[in-house]
Design a protein around this motif. Structure first.
Motif, mmCIF file in Angstrom:
data_model
loop_
_atom_site.group_PDB
_atom_site.id
_atom_site.type_symbol
_atom_site.label_atom_id
_atom_site.label_comp_id
_atom_site.label_asym_id
_atom_site.label_seq_id
_atom_site.Cartn_x
_atom_site.Cartn_y
_atom_site.Cartn_z
ATOM 1 N N THR A 1 44.741 40.986 42.891
ATOM 2 C CA THR A 1 45.780 40.008 43.228
ATOM 3 C C THR A 1 45.323 38.606 42.902
ATOM 4 O O THR A 1 46.069 37.807 42.342
ATOM 5 C CB THR A 1 46.108 40.062 44.728
ATOM 6 N N ILE A 2 44.068 38.304 43.269
ATOM 7 C CA ILE A 2 43.548 36.960 42.997
ATOM 8 C C ILE A 2 43.607 36.692 41.500
ATOM 9 O O ILE A 2 44.081 35.640 41.041
ATOM 10 C CB ILE A 2 42.102 36.824 43.511
ATOM 11 N N VAL A 3 43.121 37.656 40.723
ATOM 12 C CA VAL A 3 43.095 37.453 39.271
ATOM 13 C C VAL A 3 44.506 37.306 38.720
ATOM 14 O O VAL A 3 44.786 36.458 37.869
ATOM 15 C CB VAL A 3 42.360 38.624 38.596
ATOM 16 N N GLU A 4 45.427 38.106 39.254
ATOM 17 C CA GLU A 4 46.804 38.052 38.750
ATOM 18 C C GLU A 4 47.430 36.694 39.018
ATOM 19 O O GLU A 4 48.078 36.111 38.143
ATOM 20 C CB GLU A 4 47.580 39.120 39.494
ATOM 21 N N LYS A 5 47.225 36.177 40.243
ATOM 22 C CA LYS A 5 47.856 34.902 40.565
ATOM 23 C C LYS A 5 47.236 33.761 39.780
ATOM 24 O O LYS A 5 47.917 32.815 39.368
ATOM 25 C CB LYS A 5 47.733 34.614 42.065
ATOM 26 N N CYS A 6 45.927 33.824 39.571
ATOM 27 C CA CYS A 6 45.286 32.761 38.794
ATOM 28 C C CYS A 6 45.760 32.816 37.352
ATOM 29 O O CYS A 6 45.962 31.777 36.710
ATOM 30 C CB CYS A 6 43.771 32.886 38.875
#
Lengths: 351, 181
Positions: free
Chosen positions: A69-74
């Protein structure tokens, strides 16, 4: 005319260049990375990131966070920045910006084709694709059985169509051929991008030639190392190397006949920029090679910002953001798996 | 007339140039002084302005300070206007018989040269200040201690326009038409 771009660049490119330099000021610094490396769990990471430019993208995520999720949002932030710049750009900057994303398009195509080969669901694969490389008919890739169909049904309408002329065969798609297809497409893309930058001329051509040559050489080394011990013949290997760069043509001759890492090292040490990269590794070790190449790339990308009035700053910003997202992914994974001692193995500081 | 007698051996080009009325030269000089100065000022302002607008999105604090760069470019246009006004006060009518007298030709050429000097000096000054102003805005956005240092470079750049104005005014001061006798 080289040297006088300052007179006319700002007519079409001044506003966007100032915007991209503003974005560059928002990249994470070493102090941010140190804070992130001290985090205990993913919620701490989210809290630290909320003070940076990623804040608005992560603040609405519910509490049990995953690293994906973190990678996707960034990545979403990178996509928003890119789309904003693309819609403001005029020719030739808009073509230049589109060229930057063709690499992601190639990766997405290969992802879907490989996934279909392994009987995965198309929707699931589409969610894993990189958002910068999406195009309209991407879902139809799942239908194709061999490369000729792939081209005829889907890819002929995309910007990747001209890159296919070298690899249309009627062979069925299997893992080996897909990797060869990926590398052939990427080779054609790099050469096309190189020619486009040469046509633009001036500082853009000079800086982009250096960056693209490094990319081509890095891919040549990676192809060599990955194909040691496989069935890829020397001639096939030589066909995957690009026809520009520091290693062209004599380095490629040597790399084509390499059979292990030490021979690769011996071939590369004749070129001073790569000799300094390989000097950081001790003999027989290849895990740190990726990190050494990333560090060298980041150094060159940061140097692109030293000159004004050219387009390479856009390319450099996109690559630096992608490196930052890779760093965040590594840090999040280490924190989530409680292996913080290994955090510094793969984080490349940008500033 | 004595001038045509002197030049009867010379090439036809020099005879053609000498036959152009000094009023034409003066008028063109005045037009160049204002027109090309304004071109330089406008060029410099758009170079600075586009970078300033883009950089101010991320860092709004830079806008007020960096308007100084725009003001320096504007000053260049003002120099052009001042010199054009001074030059046009130097224009006098002379009787038909002395339009091609050496004194008249000298006055006409002096005004023309003055206009060219001021116009082109201001053109390059405006460009110089504009390009530096653009870099100043972008550097200030990253690091606010750089602003004053780059401003010093801009001040040196704007002195170029001033040099042009000084020499132009000195040139035009000795543009005296023959007296009406």
């Amino acid at each position: 005319m080289y040297g006088f771009e300052a007179l006319t660049f700002n007519i079409h490119g001044g506003y966007l260049e100032a915007i991209v330099r503003g974005h560059r000021g928002g990249l994470l610094t070493a102090a941010d990375y140190n804070n992130l490396c001290q985090c205990e769990n993913l919620d701490d990471i989210k809290m630290h990131l909320s003070a940076t430019e990623y804040g608005p993208y992560l603040q609405n995520e519910p509490s049990p966070l995953h690293t994906t999720t973190i990678v996707e949002k960034c990545t979403l932030k990178l996509v928003d920045d890119y789309k904003h710049m693309l819609c403001q750009a005029t020719e030739p900057l808009s073509t230049f910006l589109e060229y930057i994303t063709y690499g992601h398009m190639i990766d997405n195509v290969v992802l879907i084709v490989t996934g279909t080969l392994h009987e995965r669901d198309v929707q699931e694969l589409l969610e894993k694709c990189h958002p910068l490389g999406m195009f309209d008919s991407i879902a139809t890739l799942a239908v194709a059985q061999n490369m000729r169909e792939l081209y005829r049904l889907v890819l002929v309408d995309t910007p990747l169509a001209p890159y296919f002329s070298e690899c249309i065969t009627s062979d069925d798609l299997d893992d080996m051929n897909i990797e060869i297809m990926r590398n052939t497409l990427y080779k054609a893309y790099l050469e096309d991008f190189y020619r486009f930058c040469q046509k633009l001329g001036g500082a853009t051509a000079e800086i982009m030639s250096d960056l693209l040559a490094f990319e081509a050489d890095r891919r040549a080394v990676n192809i060599t190392i990955n194909s040691i011990g496989t069935e890829l013949t020397r001639d096939d290997r030589r066909k995957l190397y690009s026809n520009f760069g520091l290693l062209y043509p004599y380095g490629h001759e040597e790399l084509a006949v390499c059979e292990d890492i030490d021979q690769v090292r011996a071939a590369m040490e004749k070129y001073p920029p790569y000799q300094s990269i390989f000097a950081k590794l001790s003999y027989g070790e290849s895990q740190m090679l990726d990190k050494a190449f990333y560090e060298e790339e980041v150094k060159r990308l940061c140097l692109a910002f030293e000159q004004q009035f050219h387009y390479a700053v856009f390319f450099a910003y996109m690559r630096l953001r992608e490196q930052e997202i890779r760093n965040l992914m590594w840090i999040s994974e280490c924190v989530a798996q409680n292996q913080k001692s290994r955090v510094h193995d793969s984080v490349v500081f940008i500033f | 007339m004595s001038s045509s007698a002197m030049l009867s051996e010379a090439s036809s080009w020099s005879r053609a140039l000498v036959k152009i009325s000094p009023y034409t030269f003066s008028a063109v000089g005045i037009a160049i002084s204002i027109g090309v100065s304004v071109l330089g000022a406008a060029w410099g302002i758009y170079i600075t302005g586009s970078s300033l607008i883009g950089a101010a999105i991320k860092e709004p604090r830079i806008t007020s300070k960096n308007l100084i760069s725009v003001i320096f470019c504007e000053a260049v246009a003002i120099y052009g206007v001042i010199v054009a006004i001074i030059l046009q006060t130097k224009l006098e009518s002379v009787p038909q018989a002395s339009i091609y007298a050496p004194e008249s030709l000298r006055a006409g050429y002096a005004i023309f040269a003055s206009g060219i000097i001021v116009g082109f000096a201001n053109l390059v000054c405006g460009l110089c200040v504009g390009i530096i102003g653009s870099s100043c805005a972008l550097s200030d956005a990253q690091n606010s201690t750089l602003f004053v240092k780059i401003l010093v470079i801009e001040i040196f750049g704007s002195a170029l326009g001033l040099f042009g104005v000084i020499v132009g005014i000195i040139m035009s001061a000795q543009a005296s038409w023959p007296s009406k006798v």
